[in-house]
Design a protein around this motif. Structure first.
Motif, PDB file in Angstrom:
ATOM      1  N   ILE A  65      21.033  27.153  16.354  1.00 46.77           N
ATOM      2  CA  ILE A  65      20.478  26.196  17.321  1.00 46.77           C
ATOM      3  C   ILE A  65      21.316  26.184  18.592  1.00 46.77           C
ATOM      4  O   ILE A  65      20.796  26.293  19.705  1.00 46.77           O
ATOM      5  CB  ILE A  65      20.408  24.783  16.706  1.00 46.77           C
ATOM      6  N   PHE A  66      22.622  26.062  18.440  1.00 44.41           N
ATOM      7  CA  PHE A  66      23.514  26.047  19.598  1.00 44.41           C
ATOM      8  C   PHE A  66      24.504  27.207  19.490  1.00 44.41           C
ATOM      9  O   PHE A  66      24.966  27.547  18.401  1.00 44.41           O
ATOM     10  CB  PHE A  66      24.277  24.721  19.687  1.00 44.41           C
ATOM     11  N   ALA A  67      24.810  27.800  20.632  1.00 45.94           N
ATOM     12  CA  ALA A  67      25.764  28.905  20.665  1.00 45.94           C
ATOM     13  C   ALA A  67      26.381  29.015  22.051  1.00 45.94           C
ATOM     14  O   ALA A  67      25.686  28.838  23.064  1.00 45.94           O
ATOM     15  CB  ALA A  67      25.076  30.216  20.297  1.00 45.94           C
ATOM     16  N   LEU A  68      27.681  29.283  22.101  1.00 41.88           N
ATOM     17  CA  LEU A  68      28.353  29.467  23.383  1.00 41.88           C
ATOM     18  C   LEU A  68      28.113  30.878  23.905  1.00 41.88           C
ATOM     19  O   LEU A  68      28.135  31.839  23.122  1.00 41.88           O
ATOM     20  CB  LEU A  68      29.855  29.232  23.241  1.00 41.88           C
ATOM     21  N   PRO A  69      27.885  31.040  25.203  1.00 44.93           N
ATOM     22  CA  PRO A  69      27.802  32.395  25.770  1.00 44.93           C
ATOM     23  C   PRO A  69      29.110  33.146  25.540  1.00 44.93           C
ATOM     24  O   PRO A  69      30.182  32.542  25.466  1.00 44.93           O
ATOM     25  CB  PRO A  69      27.563  32.133  27.265  1.00 44.93           C
ATOM     26  N   ASN A  70      29.032  34.452  25.423  1.00 41.00           N
ATOM     27  CA  ASN A  70      30.220  35.272  25.185  1.00 41.00           C
ATOM     28  C   ASN A  70      30.940  35.544  26.503  1.00 41.00           C
ATOM     29  O   ASN A  70      30.604  36.499  27.215  1.00 41.00           O
ATOM     30  CB  ASN A  70      29.830  36.597  24.515  1.00 41.00           C
ATOM     31  N   PHE A  71      31.921  34.724  26.819  1.00 40.84           N
ATOM     32  CA  PHE A  71      32.686  34.922  28.041  1.00 40.84           C
ATOM     33  C   PHE A  71      33.675  36.075  27.859  1.00 40.84           C
ATOM     34  O   PHE A  71      34.214  36.281  26.768  1.00 40.84           O
ATOM     35  CB  PHE A  71      33.435  33.651  28.429  1.00 40.84           C
ATOM     36  N   ALA A  72      33.911  36.835  28.915  1.00 44.22           N
ATOM     37  CA  ALA A  72      34.875  37.935  28.899  1.00 44.22           C
ATOM     38  C   ALA A  72      35.556  37.988  30.261  1.00 44.22           C
ATOM     39  O   ALA A  72      35.070  37.398  31.232  1.00 44.22           O
ATOM     40  CB  ALA A  72      34.169  39.257  28.589  1.00 44.22           C
ATOM     41  N   PHE A  73      36.673  38.683  30.324  1.00 44.43           N
ATOM     42  CA  PHE A  73      37.467  38.681  31.546  1.00 44.43           C
ATOM     43  C   PHE A  73      37.711  40.108  32.025  1.00 44.43           C
ATOM     44  O   PHE A  73      37.802  41.044  31.226  1.00 44.43           O
ATOM     45  CB  PHE A  73      38.785  37.950  31.307  1.00 44.43           C
ATOM     46  N   PRO A  74      37.813  40.285  33.338  1.00 44.43           N
ATOM     47  CA  PRO A  74      37.884  41.646  33.899  1.00 44.43           C
ATOM     48  C   PRO A  74      39.257  42.280  33.766  1.00 44.43           C
ATOM     49  O   PRO A  74      40.283  41.601  33.682  1.00 44.43           O
ATOM     50  CB  PRO A  74      37.526  41.419  35.369  1.00 44.43           C
ATOM     51  N   LYS A  75      39.249  43.607  33.761  1.00 44.39           N
ATOM     52  CA  LYS A  75      40.460  44.410  33.912  1.00 44.39           C
ATOM     53  C   LYS A  75      40.226  45.340  35.106  1.00 44.39           C
ATOM     54  O   LYS A  75      39.085  45.742  35.367  1.00 44.39           O
ATOM     55  CB  LYS A  75      40.742  45.226  32.650  1.00 44.39           C
ATOM     56  N   PHE A  76      41.280  45.651  35.811  1.00 42.16           N
ATOM     57  CA  PHE A  76      41.124  46.380  37.062  1.00 42.16           C
ATOM     58  C   PHE A  76      41.758  47.773  36.984  1.00 42.16           C
ATOM     59  O   PHE A  76      42.875  47.928  36.486  1.00 42.16           O
ATOM     60  CB  PHE A  76      41.738  45.584  38.216  1.00 42.16           C
ATOM     61  N   LYS A  77      40.990  48.735  37.447  1.00 39.24           N
ATOM     62  CA  LYS A  77      41.451  50.116  37.502  1.00 39.24           C
ATOM     63  C   LYS A  77      40.867  50.729  38.764  1.00 39.24           C
ATOM     64  O   LYS A  77      39.658  50.624  39.009  1.00 39.24           O
ATOM     65  CB  LYS A  77      40.983  50.870  36.256  1.00 39.24           C
ATOM     66  N   LEU A  78      41.715  51.356  39.582  1.00 39.50           N
ATOM     67  CA  LEU A  78      41.274  51.856  40.881  1.00 39.50           C
ATOM     68  C   LEU A  78      40.110  52.823  40.757  1.00 39.50           C
ATOM     69  O   LEU A  78      39.144  52.746  41.538  1.00 39.50           O
ATOM     70  CB  LEU A  78      42.442  52.538  41.605  1.00 39.50           C
ATOM     71  N   GLU A  79      40.160  53.720  39.771  1.00 38.99           N
ATOM     72  CA  GLU A  79      39.074  54.692  39.604  1.00 38.99           C
ATOM     73  C   GLU A  79      37.753  54.010  39.299  1.00 38.99           C
ATOM     74  O   GLU A  79      36.686  54.410  39.805  1.00 38.99           O
ATOM     75  CB  GLU A  79      39.414  55.684  38.493  1.00 38.99           C
ATOM     76  N   ALA A  80      37.812  52.962  38.477  1.00 35.61           N
ATOM     77  CA  ALA A  80      36.595  52.229  38.132  1.00 35.61           C
ATOM     78  C   ALA A  80      36.030  51.516  39.352  1.00 35.61           C
ATOM     79  O   ALA A  80      34.811  51.501  39.587  1.00 35.61           O
ATOM     80  CB  ALA A  80      36.892  51.229  37.020  1.00 35.61           C
ATOM     81  N   ILE A  81      36.917  50.928  40.164  1.00 36.90           N
ATOM     82  CA  ILE A  81      36.481  50.215  41.368  1.00 36.90           C
ATOM     83  C   ILE A  81      35.837  51.176  42.357  1.00 36.90           C
ATOM     84  O   ILE A  81      34.774  50.892  42.931  1.00 36.90           O
ATOM     85  CB  ILE A  81      37.669  49.478  42.009  1.00 36.90           C
ATOM     86  N   ILE A  82      36.467  52.340  42.552  1.00 40.35           N
ATOM     87  CA  ILE A  82      35.933  53.329  43.490  1.00 40.35           C
ATOM     88  C   ILE A  82      34.569  53.844  43.021  1.00 40.35           C
ATOM     89  O   ILE A  82      33.681  54.129  43.833  1.00 40.35           O
ATOM     90  CB  ILE A  82      36.925  54.505  43.646  1.00 40.35           C
ATOM     91  N   THR A  83      34.385  53.930  41.705  1.00 39.85           N
ATOM     92  CA  THR A  83      33.100  54.388  41.164  1.00 39.85           C
ATOM     93  C   THR A  83      31.981  53.399  41.455  1.00 39.85           C
ATOM     94  O   THR A  83      30.852  53.787  41.778  1.00 39.85           O
ATOM     95  CB  THR A  83      33.216  54.600  39.640  1.00 39.85           C
ATOM     96  N   ILE A  84      32.290  52.110  41.382  1.00 37.12           N
ATOM     97  CA  ILE A  84      31.259  51.069  41.517  1.00 37.12           C
ATOM     98  C   ILE A  84      31.056  50.628  42.957  1.00 37.12           C
ATOM     99  O   ILE A  84      29.938  50.282  43.366  1.00 37.12           O
ATOM    100  CB  ILE A  84      31.632  49.860  40.614  1.00 37.12           C
ATOM    101  N   LEU A  85      32.098  50.674  43.770  1.00 40.18           N
ATOM    102  CA  LEU A  85      32.064  50.063  45.105  1.00 40.18           C
ATOM    103  C   LEU A  85      30.941  50.575  46.018  1.00 40.18           C
ATOM    104  O   LEU A  85      30.335  49.777  46.747  1.00 40.18           O
ATOM    105  CB  LEU A  85      33.423  50.273  45.780  1.00 40.18           C
ATOM    106  N   PRO A  86      30.615  51.877  46.029  1.00 40.43           N
ATOM    107  CA  PRO A  86      29.561  52.357  46.950  1.00 40.43           C
ATOM    108  C   PRO A  86      28.184  51.732  46.725  1.00 40.43           C
ATOM    109  O   PRO A  86      27.312  51.854  47.588  1.00 40.43           O
ATOM    110  CB  PRO A  86      29.525  53.866  46.677  1.00 40.43           C
ATOM    111  N   VAL A  87      27.990  51.071  45.590  1.00 39.60           N
ATOM    112  CA  VAL A  87      26.699  50.427  45.336  1.00 39.60           C
ATOM    113  C   VAL A  87      26.401  49.356  46.378  1.00 39.60           C
ATOM    114  O   VAL A  87      25.255  48.942  46.564  1.00 39.60           O
ATOM    115  CB  VAL A  87      26.672  49.817  43.910  1.00 39.60           C
TER     116      VAL A  87
END
Length: 417
Positions: A211-233
């Protein structure tokens, strides 16, 4: 209320009317919005939570002057998928945070230098077809969702699809008083009931859900390669955002690029994406489905959209409600999308009409022709991990043509001035 044809942006509506109007907006966005977390393999509850929070933030930042519902962005699917496969979802969240932050910086640049440049790089002859493509390129998605493009089309899918679509179409024409502003909601209910009677709705997930459930919260980790891959969007989402604000401006008959301003709406959109990355959700964007709802119902009230946001937040904590909404079958979602995407396409045509575009001028004919063919041809242009196609590629082509014609005008080299 029953005698008025338009409910404007700042108008309030009674609660008994706002509830079904808000439900209509929430159902319109649900099918597409929860698809993104399913692709990423995360619980959609956190996405519903952030969609609601992001929409409320958008309304607050834009001072309640820009009606928009924020749902899950599809633009990040390809680069985020690469990041998830290499480093995991937490690093994709870091990329979302970075993209949202840089997007906010772009909004501040627009605040400093203004948005008048849009009329130069995207005149009506270019903006009309770009906006039309927002809806037209999604037409195949609507048909696919409804199950109409499969090798063997189910007659039951066709029946449910037609029941939903025809209820929405004829309801918008023949319904009166309050029913005339909730044809989408009524169509969804009719289509759902037909689907239940045809036996294609599975209630097992509802029975198994808590009936009731908490959303699954998660927290970010940062990596330059990952940021560069996503940023051009950001190129994609910024073009999409501008298109959405222009088509919404035409629908509500207000220049939202001036008031509250493109800088505010773009900042709010990217700020929501940044917050999404911090709590474990996916990037958000203004939703074409909800723009279509406004175009069809002529209900533009931010209070109604805010009500839909609150309902989305509440549903994220109620497991059975989320599960029940997720049982809405594809033919119902497809039937609604079929109409709503078409409404966006028609809004693009309206830009051409309202702008009194003269196709006796060679440049107008050339711009509209090239943009439409570019958007519908299926051409894809890759820049590293970023792929431009459809409306976004057409928008880039239109901007280049607009700039070239502007320079040629300044040099007195054009023959149609």
């Amino acid at each position: 209320m029953s005698e008025r044809k338009i409910i404007q942006v700042e108008e309030k509506v009674p609660f008994k009317m706002m509830l079904p109007l808000s439900l209509q907006h929430m159902f319109a966005m649900f099918g597409a919005s929860v698809l993104v977390p399913f692709i990423f393999g995360i619980n959609p509850a956190i996405v519903l939570f952030m969609n609601g929070v992001g929409t409320l933030l958008f309304i607050l930042i834009t001072k309640g002057k820009a009606p928009a519902y924020l749902g899950s962005s599809f633009a990040f699917l390809a680069p985020a998928g690469i990041v998830i496969s290499k480093w995991g979802y937490h690093y994709a969240l870091g990329g979302f945070v970075a993209a949202g932050f840089v997007g906010c910086l772009i909004a501040l640049i627009i605040y400093k230098f203004g948005s008048d440049w849009i009329n130069i790089v995207l005149p009506p002859a270019a903006m009309g077809p770009v906006v039309a493509l927002i809806g037209l390129e999604l037409a195949g998605t609507a048909a696919s969702t409804a199950g109409l493009t499969a090798e063997k089309v189910s007659s039951i899918n066709v029946l449910v699809f037609l029941a939903t679509l025809l209820t929405a179409v004829f309801g918008s024409v023949i319904f009166r008083k309050f029913l005339s502003v909730i044809p989408i909601l009524i169509a969804i209910i009719v289509g759902y009931l037909v689907a239940v009677m045809c036996g294609i709705v599975d209630f097992t997930p509802v029975q198994e859900a808590s009936i009731f459930a908490l959303p699954n919260f998660a927290f970010p980790k940062f990596k330059l390669e990952a940021i560069i891959t996503i940023l051009p969007v950001l190129l994609v989402v910024t073009s999409e955002h501008i298109g959405h604000q222009i088509v919404t401006s035409k629908i509500v008959e207000r220049d939202l690029l001036k008031e509250p301003g493109l800088h505010r709406t773009l900042f709010a959109d990217n700020f929501s994406t940044m917050i999404s990355g911090f709590i474990g959700s996916v990037p958000t964007t203004t939703y074409g489905e909800n723009i279509g709802v406004m175009a069809m119902t002529k209900v533009y009230s931010v209070y109604v959209i805010g009500g839909a946001a609150v309902l989305s937040i509440i549903s994220s904590f109620i497991g059975k409600m989320t599960s029940l909404i997720s049982t809405i079958p594809g033919p119902v979602i497809g039937g609604i999308s079929f109409l709503l995407y078409g409404m966006i396409g028609a809004s693009g045509i309206r830009i051409l009409v309202d702008g009194k575009v003269d196709y006796g001028r060679s440049r107008n004919m050339a711009m509209t022709s090239v943009i439409l063919v570019t958007g519908l041809s299926g051409i894809k242009v890759n820049f590293g991990t970023i792929q431009l196609s459809g409306m976004v590629l057409a928008c880039v082509v239109g901007m280049i043509m607009g700039l070239v014609f502007y320079v040629l005008d300044k040099l007195n080299l054009t023959n149609d001035r």
